[in-house]
Design a protein around this motif. Structure first.
Motif, PDB file in Angstrom:
ATOM      1  N   LEU A  83       3.791  11.437  -3.380  1.00  0.00           N
ATOM      2  CA  LEU A  83       3.102  12.723  -3.303  1.00  0.00           C
ATOM      3  C   LEU A  83       1.631  12.619  -3.700  1.00  0.00           C
ATOM      4  CD1 LEU A  83       5.854  15.049  -4.847  1.00  0.00           C
ATOM      5  CD2 LEU A  83       5.249  14.820  -2.431  1.00  0.00           C
ATOM      6  N   GLN A  84       1.310  11.688  -4.593  1.00  0.00           N
ATOM      7  CA  GLN A  84      -0.048  11.630  -5.147  1.00  0.00           C
ATOM      8  C   GLN A  84      -0.895  10.466  -4.654  1.00  0.00           C
ATOM      9  OE1 GLN A  84       0.029  11.845  -9.446  1.00  0.00           O
ATOM     10  NE2 GLN A  84       1.362  13.647  -9.477  1.00  0.00           N
ATOM     11  N   CYS A  85      -0.310   9.498  -3.991  1.00  0.00           N
ATOM     12  CA  CYS A  85      -1.053   8.287  -3.638  1.00  0.00           C
ATOM     13  C   CYS A  85      -2.178   8.553  -2.640  1.00  0.00           C
ATOM     14  CB  CYS A  85      -0.115   7.219  -3.096  1.00  0.00           C
ATOM     15  SG  CYS A  85       0.615   7.618  -1.485  1.00  0.00           S
ATOM     16  N   ASP A  86      -3.173   7.667  -2.665  1.00  0.00           N
ATOM     17  CA  ASP A  86      -4.330   7.735  -1.777  1.00  0.00           C
ATOM     18  C   ASP A  86      -4.015   6.954  -0.499  1.00  0.00           C
ATOM     19  OD1 ASP A  86      -6.753   7.631  -0.490  1.00  0.00           O
ATOM     20  OD2 ASP A  86      -7.744   6.361  -1.977  1.00  0.00           O
ATOM     21  N   PRO A  87      -3.944   7.618   0.663  1.00  0.00           N
ATOM     22  CA  PRO A  87      -3.597   6.936   1.919  1.00  0.00           C
ATOM     23  C   PRO A  87      -4.493   5.745   2.240  1.00  0.00           C
ATOM     24  CG  PRO A  87      -3.578   9.315   2.220  1.00  0.00           C
ATOM     25  CD  PRO A  87      -4.157   9.061   0.863  1.00  0.00           C
ATOM     26  N   SER A  88      -5.775   5.857   1.939  1.00  0.00           N
ATOM     27  CA  SER A  88      -6.696   4.759   2.271  1.00  0.00           C
ATOM     28  C   SER A  88      -6.391   3.502   1.469  1.00  0.00           C
ATOM     29  CB  SER A  88      -8.148   5.198   2.021  1.00  0.00           C
ATOM     30  OG  SER A  88      -8.380   5.428   0.641  1.00  0.00           O
ATOM     31  N   GLN A  89      -5.845   3.665   0.271  1.00  0.00           N
ATOM     32  CA  GLN A  89      -5.516   2.502  -0.554  1.00  0.00           C
ATOM     33  C   GLN A  89      -4.171   1.900  -0.159  1.00  0.00           C
ATOM     34  OE1 GLN A  89      -6.258   2.453  -4.806  1.00  0.00           O
ATOM     35  NE2 GLN A  89      -7.472   4.326  -4.675  1.00  0.00           N
ATOM     36  N   VAL A  90      -3.145   2.730  -0.009  1.00  0.00           N
ATOM     37  CA  VAL A  90      -1.817   2.180   0.299  1.00  0.00           C
ATOM     38  C   VAL A  90      -1.775   1.565   1.693  1.00  0.00           C
ATOM     39  CG1 VAL A  90      -0.648   3.740  -1.287  1.00  0.00           C
ATOM     40  CG2 VAL A  90      -0.936   4.419   1.104  1.00  0.00           C
ATOM     41  N   GLU A  95       3.014  -2.725   4.345  1.00  0.00           N
ATOM     42  CA  GLU A  95       4.391  -3.202   4.241  1.00  0.00           C
ATOM     43  C   GLU A  95       4.973  -2.911   2.857  1.00  0.00           C
ATOM     44  OE1 GLU A  95       5.380  -6.978   6.788  1.00  0.00           O
ATOM     45  OE2 GLU A  95       3.339  -7.204   6.030  1.00  0.00           O
ATOM     46  N   LYS A  96       4.124  -3.018   1.832  1.00  0.00           N
ATOM     47  CA  LYS A  96       4.557  -2.702   0.472  1.00  0.00           C
ATOM     48  C   LYS A  96       4.896  -1.208   0.359  1.00  0.00           C
ATOM     49  CE  LYS A  96       4.084  -5.499  -2.294  1.00  0.00           C
ATOM     50  NZ  LYS A  96       4.984  -6.602  -2.706  1.00  0.00           N
ATOM     51  N   PHE A  97       4.109  -0.390   1.026  1.00  0.00           N
ATOM     52  CA  PHE A  97       4.347   1.054   1.021  1.00  0.00           C
ATOM     53  C   PHE A  97       5.682   1.386   1.678  1.00  0.00           C
ATOM     54  CE2 PHE A  97       3.898   5.262   3.031  1.00  0.00           C
ATOM     55  CZ  PHE A  97       3.571   6.034   1.924  1.00  0.00           C
ATOM     56  N   PHE A  98       5.951   0.765   2.829  1.00  0.00           N
ATOM     57  CA  PHE A  98       7.208   1.027   3.520  1.00  0.00           C
ATOM     58  C   PHE A  98       8.396   0.481   2.730  1.00  0.00           C
ATOM     59  CE2 PHE A  98       4.535   1.025   7.586  1.00  0.00           C
ATOM     60  CZ  PHE A  98       4.417   2.404   7.556  1.00  0.00           C
ATOM     61  N   PHE A  99       8.173  -0.622   2.025  1.00  0.00           N
ATOM     62  CA  PHE A  99       9.228  -1.157   1.161  1.00  0.00           C
ATOM     63  C   PHE A  99       9.618  -0.127   0.103  1.00  0.00           C
ATOM     64  CE2 PHE A  99      10.177  -3.129  -2.966  1.00  0.00           C
ATOM     65  CZ  PHE A  99      11.362  -3.782  -2.672  1.00  0.00           C
ATOM     66  N   LEU A 100       8.633   0.513  -0.493  1.00  0.00           N
ATOM     67  CA  LEU A 100       8.895   1.537  -1.500  1.00  0.00           C
ATOM     68  C   LEU A 100       9.681   2.711  -0.905  1.00  0.00           C
ATOM     69  CD1 LEU A 100       5.760   2.006  -3.801  1.00  0.00           C
ATOM     70  CD2 LEU A 100       8.096   1.456  -4.483  1.00  0.00           C
ATOM     71  N   CYS A 101       9.301   3.117   0.300  1.00  0.00           N
ATOM     72  CA  CYS A 101      10.002   4.220   0.966  1.00  0.00           C
ATOM     73  C   CYS A 101      11.460   3.854   1.210  1.00  0.00           C
ATOM     74  CB  CYS A 101       9.324   4.556   2.285  1.00  0.00           C
ATOM     75  SG  CYS A 101       7.670   5.269   2.127  1.00  0.00           S
ATOM     76  N   THR A 170       1.563  -0.556  11.774  1.00  0.00           N
ATOM     77  CA  THR A 170       2.684  -0.147  10.919  1.00  0.00           C
ATOM     78  C   THR A 170       3.652  -1.275  10.581  1.00  0.00           C
ATOM     79  OG1 THR A 170       4.097   0.433  12.798  1.00  0.00           O
ATOM     80  CG2 THR A 170       2.595   2.134  11.976  1.00  0.00           C
ATOM     81  N   LYS A 171       3.488  -2.442  11.232  1.00  0.00           N
ATOM     82  CA  LYS A 171       4.415  -3.564  11.017  1.00  0.00           C
ATOM     83  C   LYS A 171       5.856  -3.168  11.361  1.00  0.00           C
ATOM     84  CE  LYS A 171       0.860  -5.651   9.228  1.00  0.00           C
ATOM     85  NZ  LYS A 171       0.090  -6.625  10.029  1.00  0.00           N
TER      86      LYS A 171
END
Length: 419
Positions: A83-90, A95-101, A170-171
């Motif tokens: 909810l709070q993360c910065d899209p430009s950073q993630v 791939e790390k972001f999708f892993f978290l999801c 998006t890998k």
């Protein structure tokens, strides 16, 4: 971990600094799990929005554990992060972001908290994906909706046009695409929208592949059944299915192929025998509910045929013609069909007789005129939308079939089963 914290704090201000930070985090990524006990303390010192990249690596290391002493905490941490993360950073380590999801959904389902992941995952899709672009998180989102049986929550995503699959951005992998179509079909099945369910299952079956995956197999089984519920006709293997996959499907789907053939015969007794023969298979595959719906559909179609041939009938005759156990079962079906407006009839329970009538709707009432006008306006609206987006291209199965071939060929076209 103090060194890691200081580097994250020092290299998170500019884009160039974040690139250096990412390179550093990639090098120590596997070592982070050695400091599980310290990760929470470090993350508490990192405001998520400002330090999203570094926070994500630490959180992903924690989320990679198989079990958690406090699963509620990790779920809350991932939820807050999304909810709070910065899209430009993630997006720098997508791939790390999708892993978290993915871990978010997996842990939540295990902890019976799938409903709590729906909104954060929807926000994650909006943050990281471009308009009309399919991402791995689309499949995770649908999985959460399915697990929580909140089917209607999935509709805004399913009804959004998907016309881009960008493997570089998006890998995304073929398994993600398969799951998106499969979960979409399952959700539409839950909503009893069998046209849409059939469409999504068909897309999963026709994904280009050299080998048959379990996702394609599950999709094909359900495609056969929802297609009957949608059209009332026995379906064929989808035209775009590769020849090798067609052969494999025929070999492993004998109970379903025989059921379709039984339905095609319109013989309720034959359908019943098929169900009895393969009852354990259908229950194991979790398709027995659909199997019963198809049989129910056949019974109703047979009753409707009787209304076109006879004016009056006895309940006993109906139950015999439809291979029912009793006249009470025949009466149950007829009463329900009368209530649903599927047939027009009256039942004389004392005499055990049914009298069929013509449709009482004259189709010249104000209500019908208003409904017709509403439909006309819908068609006009759709025509206008075609100027903005060619739906026949963006949602056509042939187009998606070719698009997936083009986008996924680079990484091979074998389906994946590993998580």
């Amino acid at each position: 971990m103090e060194k890691v914290l200081n580097i994250i704090l020092q290299y998170s201000d500019t884009k160039e600094e974040r690139k250096q930070l990412k390179n550093y985090l990639d090098k120590i990524d596997e070592q982070l799990t050695n400091f599980i006990g310290q990760l929470d303390l470090v993350m508490k010192q990192l405001p998520i929005t400002k330090y999203s990249l570094g926070y994500m690596y630490l959180l992903a290391a924690k989320a990679s554990l198989k079990r958690f002493q406090n699963p509620e905490l990790i779920l809350m941490q991932i939820q807050t992060f999304l909810l709070q993360c910065d899209p430009s950073q993630v997006s720098m380590s997508i791939e790390k972001f999708f892993f978290l999801c993915r871990r978010f959904v997996t842990i939540a389902i295990r902890e019976k908290f799938a409903h709590g992941t729906i909104y954060p995952l929807k926000i994650a899709i909006e943050k990281i994906g471009r308009s009309g672009e399919l991402t791995p998180t689309h499949a995770y989102f649908l999985q959460a909706c399915l697990a929580s049986q909140n089917f209607s929550a999935a509709l805004p995503i399913l009804e959004s046009d998907v016309f881009e699959i960008d493997t570089k951005h998006t890998k995304i992998k073929i398994k993600d695409v398969l799951l998106y179509f499969y979960y979409g079909g399952m959700i539409y099945t839950g909503l009893k929208k069998y046209d849409e369910a059939t469409y999504y299952f068909e897309l999963a079956v026709t994904i280009p592949a050299d080998t048959l995956s379990s996702i394609m197999l599950e999709s094909y089984r359900r495609y056969l059944l929802t297609s009957i519920l949608s059209t009332g006709k026995a379906p064929l293997i989808p035209q775009n299915t590769s020849m090798s996959i067609q052969g494999m499907l025929r070999k492993v789907c004998k109970p379903y192929e025989e059921f379709v053939e039984a339905f095609k015969s319109m013989d309720i007794e034959r359908v019943g025998i098929c169900i009895s023969t393969y009852m354990e298979v259908y229950e194991k595959d979790k398709t027995f509910g659909l199997i019963k719906l198809v049989r129910d559909n056949l019974v109703r179609r047979k009753i409707q045929r009787l209304t076109k041939t006879y004016i009056t009938l006895s309940l006993e005759y109906v139950s015999q013609q439809l291979n029912m156990n009793s006249t009470q079962e025949a009466e149950f079906y007829l009463l329900d069909m009368i209530e649903q407006g599927e047939v027009f009839a009256t039942i004389d329970q004392k005499e055990g007789q049914i009298s069929f009538h013509a449709d009482p709707e004259p189709y010249d009432s104000v209500r019908v005129s208003l409904e017709l006008n509403e439909k006309i306006q819908e068609v006009i609206g759709l025509a206008k939308n075609l100027d903005l987006l060619d739906e026949k291209i963006s949602t056509n199965s042939n187009f998606i079939h070719k698009m997936v071939i083009k986008e996924l060929q680079g990484g091979g076209n074998k389906t994946e089963e590993n998580d």
